[in-house]
Design a protein around this motif. Sequence first.
Motif, PDB file in Angstrom:
ATOM      1  N   LEU A   1     -13.513 -13.933 -20.959  1.00  0.00           N
ATOM      2  CA  LEU A   1     -14.657 -13.126 -20.575  1.00  0.00           C
ATOM      3  C   LEU A   1     -14.133 -12.009 -19.695  1.00  0.00           C
ATOM      4  O   LEU A   1     -13.630 -12.252 -18.597  1.00  0.00           O
ATOM      5  CB  LEU A   1     -15.698 -13.944 -19.799  1.00  0.00           C
ATOM      6  CG  LEU A   1     -16.821 -13.102 -19.208  1.00  0.00           C
ATOM      7  CD1 LEU A   1     -17.794 -12.702 -20.302  1.00  0.00           C
ATOM      8  CD2 LEU A   1     -17.536 -13.817 -18.110  1.00  0.00           C
TER       9      LEU A   1
ATOM     10  N   PRO B   1     -12.191 -16.595 -17.321  1.00  0.00           N
ATOM     11  CA  PRO B   1     -12.795 -15.388 -16.764  1.00  0.00           C
ATOM     12  C   PRO B   1     -11.726 -14.401 -16.291  1.00  0.00           C
ATOM     13  O   PRO B   1     -10.846 -14.748 -15.503  1.00  0.00           O
ATOM     14  CB  PRO B   1     -13.617 -15.909 -15.580  1.00  0.00           C
ATOM     15  CG  PRO B   1     -12.940 -17.175 -15.188  1.00  0.00           C
ATOM     16  CD  PRO B   1     -12.330 -17.741 -16.434  1.00  0.00           C
TER      17      PRO B   1
ATOM     18  N   ARG C   1     -18.142 -17.790 -12.636  1.00  0.00           N
ATOM     19  CA  ARG C   1     -16.797 -18.270 -13.010  1.00  0.00           C
ATOM     20  C   ARG C   1     -16.829 -19.730 -13.468  1.00  0.00           C
ATOM     21  O   ARG C   1     -16.202 -20.098 -14.456  1.00  0.00           O
ATOM     22  CB  ARG C   1     -15.842 -18.120 -11.830  1.00  0.00           C
ATOM     23  CG  ARG C   1     -15.483 -16.690 -11.519  1.00  0.00           C
ATOM     24  CD  ARG C   1     -14.542 -16.626 -10.322  1.00  0.00           C
ATOM     25  NE  ARG C   1     -14.294 -15.267  -9.940  1.00  0.00           N
ATOM     26  CZ  ARG C   1     -13.373 -14.490 -10.491  1.00  0.00           C
ATOM     27  NH1 ARG C   1     -12.607 -14.954 -11.446  1.00  0.00           N
ATOM     28  NH2 ARG C   1     -13.215 -13.251 -10.091  1.00  0.00           N
TER      29      ARG C   1
ATOM     30  N   VAL D   1     -18.457 -19.963 -16.939  1.00  0.00           N
ATOM     31  CA  VAL D   1     -17.535 -19.487 -17.977  1.00  0.00           C
ATOM     32  C   VAL D   1     -16.470 -20.537 -18.264  1.00  0.00           C
ATOM     33  O   VAL D   1     -16.137 -20.809 -19.428  1.00  0.00           O
ATOM     34  CB  VAL D   1     -16.899 -18.147 -17.552  1.00  0.00           C
ATOM     35  CG1 VAL D   1     -15.760 -17.762 -18.467  1.00  0.00           C
ATOM     36  CG2 VAL D   1     -17.947 -17.051 -17.514  1.00  0.00           C
TER      37      VAL D   1
ATOM     38  N   ILE E   1     -23.735 -15.384 -22.346  1.00  0.00           N
ATOM     39  CA  ILE E   1     -22.574 -16.225 -22.669  1.00  0.00           C
ATOM     40  C   ILE E   1     -22.980 -17.331 -23.634  1.00  0.00           C
ATOM     41  O   ILE E   1     -22.219 -17.689 -24.537  1.00  0.00           O
ATOM     42  CB  ILE E   1     -21.949 -16.790 -21.381  1.00  0.00           C
ATOM     43  CG1 ILE E   1     -21.337 -15.646 -20.568  1.00  0.00           C
ATOM     44  CG2 ILE E   1     -20.893 -17.833 -21.694  1.00  0.00           C
ATOM     45  CD1 ILE E   1     -20.892 -16.043 -19.188  1.00  0.00           C
TER      46      ILE E   1
END
Length: 113
Positions: A25, A47, A37, A40, A16
């Motif tokens: 994502l 996510p 999560r 992200v 990432i």
Amino acid sequence: MTGDEAHDSQVVKQLIDSVEAADYLLAVKGYDAENIRIFVKNKNMIPVIPMRSNSKRLSKEFDKYLYQLRYLVENVFSRLKHFRAIAIRFDKLARNDQSMVYIACMFIWCKTK
């Protein structure tokens, strides 16, 4: 690239970090972990990861339509597996393996045009 014995979710944060800009994502249930999560979301991405069947919480961000578009990526991986050197990870060096993936993608792209 991870070894065969390591799950890709162990290096998802480095993956990432290497992405410059993305809004979403898309991932499979194997990446359903709260720390992924949160990571992200801190990268300003949403996510789109389905919950595992034994999960007790709900995902507000899950977009079923976007998740279904994931099949396009899955189809590319399926076509890459037709190349023997990629399917069995024949090359020992990551740069050689990456070069083979580039060549295979060129063939797939030329075939679709």
